[in-house]
Motif scaffolding. Structure first.
Motif, mmCIF file in Angstrom:
data_model
loop_
_atom_site.group_PDB
_atom_site.id
_atom_site.type_symbol
_atom_site.label_atom_id
_atom_site.label_comp_id
_atom_site.label_asym_id
_atom_site.label_seq_id
_atom_site.Cartn_x
_atom_site.Cartn_y
_atom_site.Cartn_z
ATOM 1 N N LEU A 19 -3.538 -23.891 9.424
ATOM 2 C CA LEU A 19 -4.466 -24.913 8.949
ATOM 3 C C LEU A 19 -4.079 -26.313 9.398
ATOM 4 C CD1 LEU A 19 -5.225 -23.700 5.296
ATOM 5 C CD2 LEU A 19 -6.553 -23.319 7.385
ATOM 6 N N ASP A 20 -2.847 -26.497 9.858
ATOM 7 C CA ASP A 20 -2.445 -27.797 10.384
ATOM 8 C C ASP A 20 -3.225 -28.087 11.655
ATOM 9 O OD1 ASP A 20 -0.548 -28.286 8.359
ATOM 10 O OD2 ASP A 20 0.954 -27.099 9.431
ATOM 11 N N ARG A 21 -3.623 -29.324 11.838
ATOM 12 C CA ARG A 21 -4.457 -29.715 12.973
ATOM 13 C C ARG A 21 -3.639 -30.416 14.050
ATOM 14 N NH1 ARG A 21 -9.809 -30.890 12.375
ATOM 15 N NH2 ARG A 21 -9.654 -31.212 14.633
ATOM 16 N N TRP A 67 -2.166 -30.294 6.679
ATOM 17 C CA TRP A 67 -3.355 -30.219 5.829
ATOM 18 C C TRP A 67 -3.033 -30.383 4.347
ATOM 19 C CZ3 TRP A 67 -3.901 -26.577 1.958
ATOM 20 C CH2 TRP A 67 -2.992 -25.504 1.982
ATOM 21 N N ASP A 68 -1.753 -30.174 3.973
ATOM 22 C CA ASP A 68 -1.396 -30.218 2.561
ATOM 23 C C ASP A 68 -0.465 -31.401 2.287
ATOM 24 O OD1 ASP A 68 0.968 -29.349 3.693
ATOM 25 O OD2 ASP A 68 1.163 -27.546 2.463
#
Length: 204
Positions: free
Chosen positions: A37-39, A73-74
């Protein structure tokens, strides 16, 4: 993804928010893993964005060894800098606690290995280093490698809530390193060699 036994808390007006341990996290625990989920943004993609998005990425990203910007993302994006950080990144897209982290203590990184685009003066912690430079990784990688090596053997001994995010082949490599069958790759592998040469030549 950041370790689950953490939460976001307001630290101070000067620092803002930070990531704080809610339970004891022993040395050798994987505290963060680059996940799906990291971009990742290229410099061109960043340049083509509106200023509001550029400012967000300037604030909350780090650069990998390709010079691309990684946005967690978090709450991982809120981990603050310290010249005496209790977490260190590795050459394997995860970070580990290099000493025990107690409940209520912040998880911290040394931004010197995050390929920051420009130097900045950090809060004074009474350390010899006062400024974080884009090429700190070239200067301090041996120091950081030694700190990682001291606790790397604990990775397979500790409970690892983020274990499921590590590919099996990577876990096999970790086991081989711990058993002495392979050498640990240096944190220097994370360095982005696009650092301006005039910065590399500074003295501290």
């Amino acid at each position: 993804m950041i370790h689950p036994d953490t939460e976001l808390r307001f630290i101070s007006n000067e620092i803002g928010y930070g990531v704080v341990a809610t339970k004891f996290i022993p040395a050798g625990t994987v505290t963060w893993v680059l996940d799906q989920l990291d971009r990742e943004f290229t410099p061109l993609e960043l340049q083509q964005m509106a200023p509001i998005y550029q400012n967000i990425l300037d604030t909350y990203t780090f650069r990998n060894n390709k010079g691309n910007y990684i946005l967690c993302w978090d709450n991982g994006r809120y981990v603050n800098h310290s010249f005496n950080s209790n977490c260190l990144t590795t050459a394997y897209d995860f970070e580990i606690a290099i000493r025990d982290i107690h409940p209520g203590e912040q998880l911290t990184d040394d931004y010197g290995y995050l390929n920051i685009p420009l130097p900045f003066r950090a809060a004074d912690e009474g350390t010899r280093r006062k400024i974080v430079y884009p090429d700190d990784l070239l200067k301090y990688y041996k120091v950081w490698d030694n700190k990682i090596k001291k606790v790397f053997g604990n990775i397979t001994k500790q409970q690892q809530p983020l274990r499921g995010l590590l590919p099996e082949e990577l876990w096999d490599k970790i086991e081989n390193i711990v058993a002495g069958r392979e050498e640990m790759d240096s944190i220097l592998n994370n360095f982005y060699y696009g650092v301006p040469i005039e910065i590399s030549e500074r003295t501290v």
